[in-house]
Design a protein around this motif. Structure first.
Motif, PDB file in Angstrom:
ATOM      1  N   THR A 625      -6.131  20.776   2.771  1.00  0.00           N
ATOM      2  CA  THR A 625      -6.668  19.934   3.842  1.00  0.00           C
ATOM      3  C   THR A 625      -5.711  19.873   5.020  1.00  0.00           C
ATOM      4  N   HIS A 626      -4.407  19.776   4.740  1.00  0.00           N
ATOM      5  CA  HIS A 626      -3.432  19.598   5.821  1.00  0.00           C
ATOM      6  C   HIS A 626      -2.866  20.919   6.344  1.00  0.00           C
ATOM      7  N   PHE A 627      -2.715  21.926   5.471  1.00  0.00           N
ATOM      8  CA  PHE A 627      -2.018  23.149   5.873  1.00  0.00           C
ATOM      9  C   PHE A 627      -2.911  24.387   5.826  1.00  0.00           C
ATOM     10  N   GLY A 628      -4.141  24.257   5.385  1.00  0.00           N
ATOM     11  CA  GLY A 628      -5.013  25.416   5.295  1.00  0.00           C
ATOM     12  C   GLY A 628      -4.659  26.278   4.104  1.00  0.00           C
ATOM     13  N   SER A 629      -4.931  27.564   4.242  1.00  0.00           N
ATOM     14  CA  SER A 629      -4.684  28.492   3.130  1.00  0.00           C
ATOM     15  C   SER A 629      -3.280  29.074   3.121  1.00  0.00           C
ATOM     16  N   ASP A 630      -2.434  28.708   4.071  1.00  0.00           N
ATOM     17  CA  ASP A 630      -1.069  29.240   4.146  1.00  0.00           C
ATOM     18  C   ASP A 630      -0.232  28.672   3.002  1.00  0.00           C
ATOM     19  N   ARG A 631       0.435  29.548   2.257  1.00  0.00           N
ATOM     20  CA  ARG A 631       1.234  29.090   1.132  1.00  0.00           C
ATOM     21  C   ARG A 631       2.664  28.756   1.536  1.00  0.00           C
ATOM     22  N   ASP A 632       3.093  29.178   2.724  1.00  0.00           N
ATOM     23  CA  ASP A 632       4.412  28.806   3.248  1.00  0.00           C
ATOM     24  C   ASP A 632       4.219  27.609   4.164  1.00  0.00           C
ATOM     25  N   ILE A 633       4.662  26.455   3.725  1.00  0.00           N
ATOM     26  CA  ILE A 633       4.423  25.226   4.482  1.00  0.00           C
ATOM     27  C   ILE A 633       5.751  24.657   4.963  1.00  0.00           C
ATOM     28  N   GLU A 634       5.737  24.169   6.220  1.00  0.00           N
ATOM     29  CA  GLU A 634       6.927  23.551   6.807  1.00  0.00           C
ATOM     30  C   GLU A 634       6.762  22.037   6.752  1.00  0.00           C
ATOM     31  N   MET A 635       7.802  21.358   6.269  1.00  0.00           N
ATOM     32  CA  MET A 635       7.728  19.917   6.092  1.00  0.00           C
ATOM     33  C   MET A 635       9.043  19.282   6.483  1.00  0.00           C
ATOM     34  N   LEU A 636       8.970  18.010   6.760  1.00  0.00           N
ATOM     35  CA  LEU A 636      10.158  17.200   7.013  1.00  0.00           C
ATOM     36  C   LEU A 636      10.676  16.671   5.686  1.00  0.00           C
ATOM     37  N   VAL A 637      11.984  16.511   5.604  1.00  0.00           N
ATOM     38  CA  VAL A 637      12.593  15.911   4.413  1.00  0.00           C
ATOM     39  C   VAL A 637      13.596  14.858   4.864  1.00  0.00           C
ATOM     40  N   LEU A 638      13.986  14.018   3.946  1.00  0.00           N
ATOM     41  CA  LEU A 638      14.981  12.988   4.211  1.00  0.00           C
ATOM     42  C   LEU A 638      16.353  13.467   3.774  1.00  0.00           C
TER      43      LEU A 638
END
Length: 735
Positions: A625-638
């Protein structure tokens, strides 16, 4: 639906406005230090000086001699004023709409008497010179209206006085007297009714004050009308006396001072006296008719009843043609009279046929009353309150101004209803359940082009649209300005401009997103439904969802609800998912996960823990839902130190107890990092440990709804995570 909408748009810069402004400025500047400018004259308080000037003019006419030409102007002004008063009385929706009528009645009576005094002076001074001694108006009334025959003039004058004095004035005075008495007697009951409505919550304090003021003003009005009717009666008596004074005085002055013969004196002075009397009695008769119309009016008292929405002409015509049988019977009687030998066949048959035909046509096209009978029936059958009086609150409601009715009226090619059906169908396909029906009604308290979307009786969103125009929405990269009204897209808050239809192609070429009024409203409604999906999922929707799933997997649902999970817990779990934008289309997986989690738990099922377990099971759907079909996802971390500190302050119930300053700094850094991701066209998502997901998601939902918070366990094994930014690493947050 009871009304329709479109808003009048007036251009701010009218053609030639600049030239006119320049000329005005130059003219005003040239008069500096001299005459006042045009703006000063426009703001001069003419209205406040109107009554004093009229009183001074009346007194001056009684004292100072007036030339015949000025007398003609004043008599003409008197006739025009009486016609204005009559028309104002006819078009008033209720008596209080013409509350100044008693004062107007006094002033017009004094004006006529002062004109009689001024005309008497001229008639007695210059009557020997001929019938035009007192001006052309008096001469015209003395010759044209009565054919120059003073005997006919005396009879016509006497008839007008009888009609005015005996019929109209006496009847209007009696009505005003009785109305004043009954109004005063009814005041305590009306005040108690207002207090009862206020205590019951039917009206607010402002409406109560207005209704109390109307009650007091109504009593004052009828009391003043009772006294003011005496002015008209006295005016009729004064007219008779002035007529005889002019005749007797004119005879004496003409024969004794100017040596006129009896015939010449009678021809001059009697015609002048009759013309003077008629020119005063005709406006007096008009004013008396206006007084009778005002006090005999039966209408609403300001509470939305019948008389308040109609003038007297509309009310009479509507009530006369309500029953077509009346017209048809009248036409039959007239036609029968026309067939009798010796009767005027043409006139009777003509009107009989016309009345009969119109009655038949009206029976085929019944009049739709513009007045709702419900309040009248409720007032007539008012009894004890019952539970049936409580109207249920609409889960999802849409109120529109009267000019927006065309958007939802099929008879006017309104397509908003079709769009709303499509929105509900699209929402059901995306969210996973069928939303409640959307109840649409008009609201005359709204601005003509305004609308209001309510959720369970509470306003969730509102805006204003203009049918026939287009909203050009700036997606963020357009620099071309368009002529029109500046606005804001109600759904997403983007800057926009309302433009005319002729500029649509120009706006599209410039890069604007151009939509019509119906699309703006439908988009706003769809956005609010998506945002408040959890609130739309009520107990009835959950039960309908279970019934639908029972047909697909009956054994699964029978074992789950209500044996393992109650309907209330299931509803809370589904609402938790919807609050964070997780759709519940895959109810089979949700039900299987809940059944497995409940069977593994030794304690009573907890909605928060079950929601976290379901999110893990729906991890692939959440990522897609949020990233589509892309398996490499960029995210923020703490930052690890920040994670450790937040974990120490996180309670077992999902609460995060931290200082306000720390929360503010954390949200500020998260917001800045999320904006950088969105600027690159990437979704804003934060990856946190499982224990911190619920409190940080709750905190982000209030401060940054677009930021999605995901737990480590929710990321499928097939996805690889790339850290786009570490929040709290560069500048340590205060403890």
């Amino acid at each position: 639906m009871s009304a329709v909408l479109s808003r009048d748009i007036v251009a701010a810069d009218a053609p030639g406005g600049g030239l006119a402004t320049g000329l005005t400025s130059s003219f005003t500047g040239s008069l500096a230090g001299g005459l006042p400018g045009a703006a000063a004259w426009r703001h001069f308080p003419w209205r406040t000086l109107a009554a004093p000037l009229l009183v001074v003019m009346i007194i001056g006419m009684m004292i100072l001699p007036l030339p015949p030409i000025l007398l003609d102007l004043l008599f003409t002004f008197n006739i025009a004023l009486s016609l204005m008063v009559l028309l104002a009385a006819v078009y008033a929706n209720r008596p209080l709409d013409f509350a100044a009528f008693p004062s107007v009645l006094l002033l017009t009576t004094l004006l006529r008497l002062s004109l009689n005094v001024a005309s008497t002076r001229i008639v007695l001074l210059n009557g020997h010179t001929g019938p035009d001694a007192a001006g052309k108006v008096i001469e015209a009334f003395g010759h044209f209206l009565v054919g120059g025959n003073f005997a006919v003039g005396l009879v016509v004058f006497a008839i007008l006085v009888v009609i005015n004095f005996v019929v109209i004035t006496k009847g209007a005075g009696r009505i005003a007297e009785v109305s004043a008495r009954f109004t005063l007697d009814a005041m305590p009951g009306k005040q108690m009714a207002i207090d009862a409505d206020l205590n019951a919550g039917l009206i607010n304090e402002q409406q109560a004050k207005r209704r109390r003021a109307d009650v007091g003003q109504e009593a004052d009005f009828y009391g003043a009308m009772d006294g003011a009717s005496k002015f008209v009666r006295g005016d009729a008596i004064a007219g008779i006396l002035i007529l005889f004074i002019n005749i007797i005085g004119g005879f004496a002055i003409g024969m004794l001072q100017h040596n006129l013969s009896a015939a010449t004196a009678a021809n001059n002075y009697i015609l002048l006296a009759i013309g003077d009397g008629l020119v005063a009695q005709v406006p007096a008769l008009v004013i008396s008719i206006a007084a009778g119309l005002v006090v005999s009016r039966v209408g609403g008292g300001g509470d939305g009843t019948a008389g308040e929405s109609e003038d007297i002409g509309s009310q009479i015509v509507r009530q006369l043609v309500t029953h077509p049988h009346t017209l048809m019977i009248t036409g039959g009687v007239l036609t029968a009279l026309g067939l009798i030998p010796g009767m005027p066949h043409f006139a009777f048959i003509l009107f009989g046929a016309a009345a009969g035909w119109y009655g038949w046509w009206r029976s085929q096209h019944p009049v739709v009353s513009a007045v709702l009978p419900a309040p009248v029936a409720a007032a007539a059958d008012a009894g004890e309150a019952t539970w049936d009086d409580l109207a249920p609150v609409d889960v999802l409601g849409l109120e529109v101004g009267y000019r927006l009715i065309s958007l939802v009226d099929r008879n006017q090619d309104g397509d908003l209803l079709k769009r709303i059906k499509a929105i509900r169908k699209k929402f059901a396909g995306e969210a996973g359940f069928l939303p409640p029906q959307i109840h649409i009604r008009d609201n005359l308290e709204l601005r003509p082009g305004a609308y209001r979307i309510s959720l369970k009786g509470v306003i969730a969103g509102e805006g204003e649209v203009y049918p026939g125009m287009y909203m050009a929405i700036n997606p963020g990269r357009v620099t071309t300005n368009l002529p029109g009204m500046q606005a804001t897209d109600p759904a997403f808050g983007l800057p926009a401009t309302w433009i005319e239809a002729a500029l649509r192609d120009q706006a599209l070429a410039a890069g604007y997103t151009v939509v019509d009024a119906g699309t703006v409203l439908a988009t706003h409604l769809n956005h609010l439904m998506q945002t408040h999906a959890a609130a739309l999922l009520g107990r009835g929707e959950v039960q309908a969802l279970i019934d639908h799933l029972t047909r697909i997997a009956p054994k699964l649902i029978d074992d789950l609800v209500p044996k393992q999970v109650s309907l209330a817990v299931l509803q809370r779990v589904l609402q938790n998912l919807l609050e964070e934008g997780v759709h519940i289309r895959d109810m089979r997986s949700i039900a299987e996960t809940l059944a497995e989690a409940v069977s593994e738990s030794a304690t009573a099922p907890d909605a928060a823990a079950l929601s976290a377990r379901v999110r893990i099971a729906l991890g692939r759907a959440i990522i897609q839902t949020h990233f589509g079909s892309d398996r490499d996802i960029e995210m923020l971390v703490l930052d690890p130190e920040l994670e450790r500190m937040l974990a120490q302050h996180a309670g077992n119930d999902g609460a995060l107890v931290i200082e306000p300053g720390l929360a503010e700094n954390l949200m500020r850094e998260l917001g800045a990092a999320a904006q950088r991701l969105e600027a690159l066209g990437l979704p804003a998502a934060l990856l946190v440990p499982d224990r911190l997901r619920v409190p940080l998601a709750r905190l982000a939902r209030r401060a940054m709804p677009r930021l999605k918070v995901l737990a480590h366990a929710e990321i499928p094994e097939a996805c690889s995570i790339r850290v786009s930014a570490t929040v709290g690493a560069r500048a340590p947050l205060p403890a």
